[in-house]
Scaffold this motif. Sequence first.
Motif, PDB file in Angstrom:
ATOM      1  N   ILE A  15       0.780  -1.245  -0.015  1.00 40.96           N
ATOM      2  CA  ILE A  15      -0.107  -0.018  -0.056  1.00 40.96           C
ATOM      3  C   ILE A  15       0.890   1.224  -0.054  1.00 40.96           C
ATOM      4  O   ILE A  15       0.853   1.955  -1.027  1.00 40.96           O
ATOM      5  N   LEU A  16       1.657   1.471   0.938  1.00 44.26           N
ATOM      6  CA  LEU A  16       2.610   2.498   1.123  1.00 44.26           C
ATOM      7  C   LEU A  16       3.564   2.821   0.019  1.00 44.26           C
ATOM      8  O   LEU A  16       3.956   3.957  -0.257  1.00 44.26           O
ATOM      9  N   GLY A  17       4.114   1.634  -0.512  1.00 39.14           N
ATOM     10  CA  GLY A  17       5.190   1.643  -1.313  1.00 39.14           C
ATOM     11  C   GLY A  17       4.426   2.577  -2.676  1.00 39.14           C
ATOM     12  O   GLY A  17       5.392   3.317  -3.266  1.00 39.14           O
ATOM     13  N   ALA A  18       3.284   2.123  -2.860  1.00 39.35           N
ATOM     14  CA  ALA A  18       2.712   2.821  -4.179  1.00 39.35           C
ATOM     15  C   ALA A  18       2.487   4.138  -4.024  1.00 39.35           C
ATOM     16  O   ALA A  18       2.832   5.177  -4.815  1.00 39.35           O
ATOM     17  N   VAL A  19       2.087   4.676  -2.657  1.00 42.66           N
ATOM     18  CA  VAL A  19       1.933   5.832  -2.378  1.00 42.66           C
ATOM     19  C   VAL A  19       3.005   6.662  -2.506  1.00 42.66           C
ATOM     20  O   VAL A  19       3.298   7.854  -2.775  1.00 42.66           O
TER      21      VAL A  19
ATOM     22  N   ASP B   2       5.830   5.868  -4.182  1.00 39.86           N
ATOM     23  CA  ASP B   2       6.324   6.247  -5.438  1.00 39.86           C
ATOM     24  C   ASP B   2       5.746   7.288  -6.102  1.00 39.86           C
ATOM     25  O   ASP B   2       6.291   7.752  -7.061  1.00 39.86           O
ATOM     26  N   ALA B   3       4.561   7.632  -5.865  1.00 39.04           N
ATOM     27  CA  ALA B   3       3.865   8.860  -6.412  1.00 39.04           C
ATOM     28  C   ALA B   3       4.182   9.896  -5.692  1.00 39.04           C
ATOM     29  O   ALA B   3       3.560  11.120  -5.788  1.00 39.04           O
ATOM     30  N   ASN B   4       5.290  10.000  -4.814  1.00 38.19           N
ATOM     31  CA  ASN B   4       5.824  11.246  -4.077  1.00 38.19           C
ATOM     32  C   ASN B   4       4.703  11.983  -3.222  1.00 38.19           C
ATOM     33  O   ASN B   4       4.619  13.293  -2.945  1.00 38.19           O
ATOM     34  N   ILE B   5       3.747  11.035  -2.581  1.00 33.59           N
ATOM     35  CA  ILE B   5       3.117  11.553  -1.755  1.00 33.59           C
ATOM     36  C   ILE B   5       3.399  11.160  -0.133  1.00 33.59           C
ATOM     37  O   ILE B   5       3.613   9.852   0.095  1.00 33.59           O
ATOM     38  N   GLU B   6       3.550  12.142   0.486  1.00 29.52           N
ATOM     39  CA  GLU B   6       3.938  11.781   2.039  1.00 29.52           C
ATOM     40  C   GLU B   6       2.820  11.499   2.694  1.00 29.52           C
ATOM     41  O   GLU B   6       1.777  12.031   2.816  1.00 29.52           O
ATOM     42  N   VAL B   7       3.329  10.433   3.850  1.00 29.43           N
ATOM     43  CA  VAL B   7       2.123   9.832   4.622  1.00 29.43           C
ATOM     44  C   VAL B   7       2.710  10.317   6.267  1.00 29.43           C
ATOM     45  O   VAL B   7       3.743  10.270   6.301  1.00 29.43           O
ATOM     46  N   ASP B   8       1.721  10.692   7.011  1.00 29.67           N
ATOM     47  CA  ASP B   8       2.033  10.995   8.190  1.00 29.67           C
ATOM     48  C   ASP B   8       1.819   9.908   9.092  1.00 29.67           C
ATOM     49  O   ASP B   8       2.266   8.949   9.351  1.00 29.67           O
ATOM     50  N   VAL B   9       0.436   9.970   9.787  1.00 34.82           N
ATOM     51  CA  VAL B   9       0.001   9.033  10.853  1.00 34.82           C
ATOM     52  C   VAL B   9      -0.427   7.651  10.212  1.00 34.82           C
ATOM     53  O   VAL B   9      -0.785   7.917   8.999  1.00 34.82           O
ATOM     54  N   ILE B  10       0.072   6.678  10.780  1.00 29.84           N
ATOM     55  CA  ILE B  10      -0.321   5.199  10.224  1.00 29.84           C
ATOM     56  C   ILE B  10      -0.669   4.186  11.160  1.00 29.84           C
ATOM     57  O   ILE B  10       0.077   4.161  12.074  1.00 29.84           O
TER      58      ILE B  10
ATOM     59  N   VAL C  33      -3.770  -0.346  -6.485  1.00 28.69           N
ATOM     60  CA  VAL C  33      -3.362  -1.060  -5.282  1.00 28.69           C
ATOM     61  C   VAL C  33      -4.493  -2.035  -4.806  1.00 28.69           C
ATOM     62  O   VAL C  33      -4.339  -3.569  -4.603  1.00 28.69           O
ATOM     63  N   LEU C  34      -5.851  -1.719  -4.668  1.00 28.05           N
ATOM     64  CA  LEU C  34      -6.811  -2.484  -4.289  1.00 28.05           C
ATOM     65  C   LEU C  34      -6.917  -3.854  -4.956  1.00 28.05           C
ATOM     66  O   LEU C  34      -7.498  -4.860  -4.218  1.00 28.05           O
ATOM     67  N   PRO C  35      -7.048  -3.731  -6.437  1.00 27.61           N
ATOM     68  CA  PRO C  35      -7.117  -4.949  -7.138  1.00 27.61           C
ATOM     69  C   PRO C  35      -6.226  -6.240  -6.739  1.00 27.61           C
ATOM     70  O   PRO C  35      -6.894  -7.295  -6.408  1.00 27.61           O
TER      71      PRO C  35
END
Lengths: 422, 422
Positions: B293-297, B299-307, B339-341
């Motif tokens: 999940i987060l690898g794909a995010v 890769d799109a240069n989207i920063e993730v904060d709380v997980i 990702v979901l598929p």
Amino acid sequence: MALIVHKYGGTSMGSTERIRNVAKRVAKWVRAGHQLVVVPSAMSGETNRLLGLAKELAPAKPGDAYLRELDMLGSTGEQVSVGLLSIALQAEGLESVSYAGWQVPIRTNSAYTKARIESIDDKKVRKDLAAGKVVIITGFQGVDDSGNITTLGRGGSDTSAVAVAAAMQAAECLIYTDVDGVYTTDPRVVPEARRLHTVSFEEMLEMASMGSKVLQIRSVEFAGKYRVPLRVLSSFTPWDIPIEEEAKSGTLITFEEDEQMEQAVVSGIAFNRDEAKVSILGVPDKPGIAYNILGAVADANIEVDVIIQNLSKEGKTDFSFTVHRNDYARTVDLLKSKVLPSLGTDRIEGDTRICKVSIVGIGMRSHVGIASKMFRALAEEGINIQMISTSEIKTSVVIDEKYMELAVRALHRAFDLDQPAA
Amino acid sequence: MALIVHKYGGTSMGSTERIRNVAKRVAKWVRAGHQLVVVPSAMSGETNRLLGLAKELAPAKPGDAYLRELDMLGSTGEQVSVGLLSIALQAEGLESVSYAGWQVPIRTNSAYTKARIESIDDKKVRKDLAAGKVVIITGFQGVDDSGNITTLGRGGSDTSAVAVAAAMQAAECLIYTDVDGVYTTDPRVVPEARRLHTVSFEEMLEMASMGSKVLQIRSVEFAGKYRVPLRVLSSFTPWDIPIEEEAKSGTLITFEEDEQMEQAVVSGIAFNRDEAKVSILGVPDKPGIAYNILGAVADANIEVDVIIQNLSKEGKTDFSFTVHRNDYARTVDLLKSKVLPSLGTDRIEGDTRICKVSIVGIGMRSHVGIASKMFRALAEEGINIQMISTSEIKTSVVIDEKYMELAVRALHRAFDLDQPAA
């Protein structure tokens, strides 16, 4: 394919819309197969804005450290221009890169606000050109040996462009400006004035120093020294006129005395009313007098133009010269307090209501009787000549300023300058 | 006598009148016997004006060459500031010299518009200081190994000042700005918020990243790494307040955990409503899911904060995280299409109406029960907690955004932040 340098003045760079037009014009030249180096000035008004801010903050006794900061400030206007022009070229689909003077580097001496170019390293620029890029270089500035930013003084971007063209051995340096060339005289005084297709460097130097403010005089000297073909042309023609037409427009300033130029004995009439006359009467005629008088004036950093010493009569002579009007009062004060006492005379006269009118022509070298033709034309108009000064390619007279326009028109006609070139 | 670095923001440099005030303040410090290096920002509005011009001309597909030109342009604003400030100091009777980043030089990598400082050569600056000069250095910029001008990104002048202070081993780096220090929380939300006299680097980092936009976060990291004592203080106090008073004003950001700090377990309440929550429900609980999940995010240069990953139930789990609101739509699209598929679920939920509220305190390291005190305070206000995230010195909760102010006020009170410091 040729390497061409373009220089654009502040008016041509005055808005994003105009910068876009400059980019389109440059793109036209690149697409015609040329390699382009472009030297733009600061956007019009910007340098004045910056120096205005500096003036508001200036110390009471500004020294060299202050002048250094003026150059830090003043040089930013051109840096903005090169960045914007490079961006506009990229938007036109070209590859481009901009350099500030220190990045090239353009090396100068350390005379802040009036530095002189000493050398230009062409390595980076050649590499970029070979890679197919347009290279944009800031005008007006360089860097000294200690890494301080320097500027070349007003109009310095012309000199930058010519110096870059010399260093790169460019085929031609095109100065795009808000006039469309060099004229036989100022069209505001003589409506029949014609644009010259070519003019020699030496003539241009005489014209420029006489107030035909088309080009900074130093840039012309530079072009002459390094034999850079220089063309002055209008930046207000539509950018998409055919390149062959544009390449022949304006005035070409050449270093070759070709046959066409031989035909015209006088190329133009220059004039200015910036000068004032100072005369010292009854000076003892003995060695060292000229030095006594002019040495004191030079020490006060006052520039002297025309100098006349009359024939001696009973061991006494009259000595006259002209200075810039702004220096007139200071010159008279200086002479009265420091020079006259030692000369044994107190007879000093002055006149600020004079003007200087000159005929300029490289053909004068090989023609006789040109000066007398000039004097006759003035006499026919009833104009009295106060001073005369001659050089190889110029004859100047000082006359009452109220006759200036009359004299210029009479001379323009007398030398057939209002006739279409043969 | 100490070596001090002053940094002045764009508002403080906003007019010649304000620049004159900055000069008077600097002069006060010099006359008290200190050596001064000053790093000013561009005059307020100037950088935006320049980048606005660039935007008007920008190519359809801006690349690295375009970013390089943005830095040529953008860096001029600070160059103007250093020149003007140096002139103003000379008018105050001080000796001063200004340098652009490349003249020091301040070396950076080549990441145009977001470069990182790699080294600073202190030789020139030390020589000038030893000669009794004030040294003024452009913020926001440097030069890469190829001699290209680079800029550090928005707020980069803070980082320049701290980096210079680190290189010069300055006694203190004073950041003069339009707020008078760091507060326990935003006074617009909690009127009782108090200014902190000291705050640790680590707390400041957490506060800064949570939106207490007093300092650029990178400057705080830099200060922490090189142990530069950093003080945030107001540039709007009169320039002639006693220097002892000024030297103690604002907030000192320290790297030492002194006793005073031990007393306050929680130093401040940070919050932001820039985030959005994404949840994927019914994910098979097997190794590699988080990475899928987060690898794909990433890769799109989207920063993730709380997980957050919930406890597994019958081999399935729920996976939630927060992203910046601006990235929310793109994140959901990306997950649905890519990702979901492969996860065997199509159950995705999101919520953009959330906020994050954090308690920050270096004392939390050595105190237990802080988090539960936080949860109790929120429960007493009837606020439901959606996500929890903890670090050594911070506990954050994600809640419905409509409760944000209520939560911040309740926590400010619960941790006695509205009481005067002991």
